[in-house]
Write a protein that holds these residues in place. Structure first.
Motif, PDB file in Angstrom:
ATOM      1  N   ILE A   1       0.817  -1.214   0.000  1.00 53.86           N
ATOM      2  CA  ILE A   1       0.000   0.000   0.000  1.00 53.86           C
ATOM      3  C   ILE A   1       0.853   1.268   0.000  1.00 53.86           C
ATOM      4  O   ILE A   1       0.603   2.209  -0.747  1.00 53.86           O
ATOM      5  CB  ILE A   1      -0.940   0.023   1.234  1.00 53.86           C
ATOM      6  N   LEU A   2       1.878   1.288   0.841  1.00 52.63           N
ATOM      7  CA  LEU A   2       2.611   2.533   1.094  1.00 52.63           C
ATOM      8  C   LEU A   2       3.378   3.055  -0.116  1.00 52.63           C
ATOM      9  O   LEU A   2       3.683   4.245  -0.197  1.00 52.63           O
ATOM     10  CB  LEU A   2       3.555   2.331   2.284  1.00 52.63           C
ATOM     11  N   GLU A   3       3.676   2.179  -1.071  1.00 50.38           N
ATOM     12  CA  GLU A   3       4.365   2.622  -2.286  1.00 50.38           C
ATOM     13  C   GLU A   3       3.430   3.383  -3.226  1.00 50.38           C
ATOM     14  O   GLU A   3       3.888   3.961  -4.215  1.00 50.38           O
ATOM     15  CB  GLU A   3       4.980   1.426  -3.016  1.00 50.38           C
ATOM     16  N   HIS A   4       2.131   3.390  -2.903  1.00 48.34           N
ATOM     17  CA  HIS A   4       1.162   4.098  -3.728  1.00 48.34           C
ATOM     18  C   HIS A   4       1.054   5.573  -3.345  1.00 48.34           C
ATOM     19  O   HIS A   4       0.208   6.283  -3.898  1.00 48.34           O
ATOM     20  CB  HIS A   4      -0.209   3.418  -3.638  1.00 48.34           C
ATOM     21  N   LEU A   5       1.870   6.001  -2.390  1.00 45.83           N
ATOM     22  CA  LEU A   5       1.995   7.414  -2.046  1.00 45.83           C
ATOM     23  C   LEU A   5       3.441   7.844  -2.264  1.00 45.83           C
ATOM     24  O   LEU A   5       4.358   7.030  -2.137  1.00 45.83           O
ATOM     25  CB  LEU A   5       1.623   7.672  -0.582  1.00 45.83           C
ATOM     26  N   PRO A   6       3.686   9.123  -2.565  1.00 44.93           N
ATOM     27  CA  PRO A   6       5.073   9.587  -2.690  1.00 44.93           C
ATOM     28  C   PRO A   6       5.868   9.290  -1.423  1.00 44.93           C
ATOM     29  O   PRO A   6       5.328   9.329  -0.312  1.00 44.93           O
ATOM     30  CB  PRO A   6       4.906  11.099  -2.905  1.00 44.93           C
ATOM     31  N   PHE A   7       7.145   8.987  -1.577  1.00 36.81           N
ATOM     32  CA  PHE A   7       7.968   8.598  -0.434  1.00 36.81           C
ATOM     33  C   PHE A   7       8.017   9.687   0.635  1.00 36.81           C
ATOM     34  O   PHE A   7       8.150   9.385   1.822  1.00 36.81           O
ATOM     35  CB  PHE A   7       9.393   8.275  -0.906  1.00 36.81           C
ATOM     36  N   LYS A   8       7.876  10.953   0.236  1.00 26.44           N
ATOM     37  CA  LYS A   8       7.898  12.036   1.221  1.00 26.44           C
ATOM     38  C   LYS A   8       6.726  11.930   2.203  1.00 26.44           C
ATOM     39  O   LYS A   8       6.745  12.558   3.278  1.00 26.44           O
ATOM     40  CB  LYS A   8       7.885  13.392   0.519  1.00 26.44           C
ATOM     41  N   LYS A   9       5.703  11.137   1.853  1.00 26.76           N
ATOM     42  CA  LYS A   9       4.558  10.940   2.737  1.00 26.76           C
ATOM     43  C   LYS A   9       4.678   9.659   3.574  1.00 26.76           C
ATOM     44  O   LYS A   9       3.793   9.370   4.389  1.00 26.76           O
ATOM     45  CB  LYS A   9       3.265  10.891   1.921  1.00 26.76           C
TER      46      LYS A   9
END
Length: 212
Positions: free
Chosen positions: A95-103
């Motif tokens: 899931i977490l890779e579906h947001l920019p890494f800065k988030k």
């Protein structure tokens, strides 16, 4: 907000490959190993994991940004609609890779807020990996696993779904671990699936002091 996936994709065999089904098995067995009293699953996909957990008599709450998938709650991982320390375990697989890494750090902190114990998540890992298994009759099974040096860090290009992947330029394992430290999360274990090394699992522990 995390990227939505075409819900029809979740119900194709192209998506539900043998490797992904093996990943489901690791998700289930890893969760059940810790015997959580109640579980929050972020990103329900085709509901295979949550449905099976319920068959194992686990109390499961689901959340997703896509209302068409019919989660218990429609919300983003960045703003979960739950009180502090609501769940014994919070899970977010791929899931977490579906947001920019800065988030990533803020999203993980939001997961931490609603968890009172364990956090389990997986993310894509592109580091070269070797697995070797040898077994013949009357000879003990020999298994060998090795992460190879990732000498050249590739720069990630957004592919319509993934904003980043582990062990590409700027998103090393060391950097991810430093974020765990920033959030005062203990890394209990992490591993790659030998049958699907693209999925890297992390098990984190929240400090009991923060639940007071």
């Amino acid at each position: 907000m995390e990227k939505q996936v075409d819900k029809e994709l979740y119900f194709t065999f192209d998506y539900n490959s043998q490797a992904r089904f093996i990943s489901y098995w690791y998700q289930l067995t890893t969760i059940i190993k810790y015997k959580p009293k109640n579980i929050l699953e972020i990103g329900i996909g085709n509901k295979i994991v949550s449905d099976l957990l319920k068959k194992f008599n686990c109390e499961v709450t689901t959340v997703d940004i896509d209302k068409e998938l019919k989660p218990d709650y429609v919300a983003s991982i960045e703003n979960l609609p739950f009180k502090n320390n609501s769940f014994d375990m919070v899970c977010a697989f791929e899931i977490l890779e579906h947001l920019p890494f800065k988030k990533f750090e803020n999203s993980l902190n939001e997961i931490k807020r609603v968890s009172r114990n364990k956090i389990i998540f997986s993310i894509p890992d592109v580091q070269p990996y070797i697995y070797f298994c040898f077994k013949v009759t009357a000879v003990p099974r020999i298994e060998f696993q090795l992460n190879l040096p990732n000498i050249i860090k590739r720069r990630h290009k957004f592919n319509g779904q993934h904003y980043w992947e582990l062990n590409k330029e700027g998103t090393s394992l060391r950097k991810v671990k430093s974020i765990f430290n920033n959030l005062n999360l203990e890394l209990i274990d992490h591993f790659r699936i030998k049958e699907n090394p693209y999925h890297h699992f992390f098990i984190l522990q929240k400090s009991e002091d923060e639940n007071l």
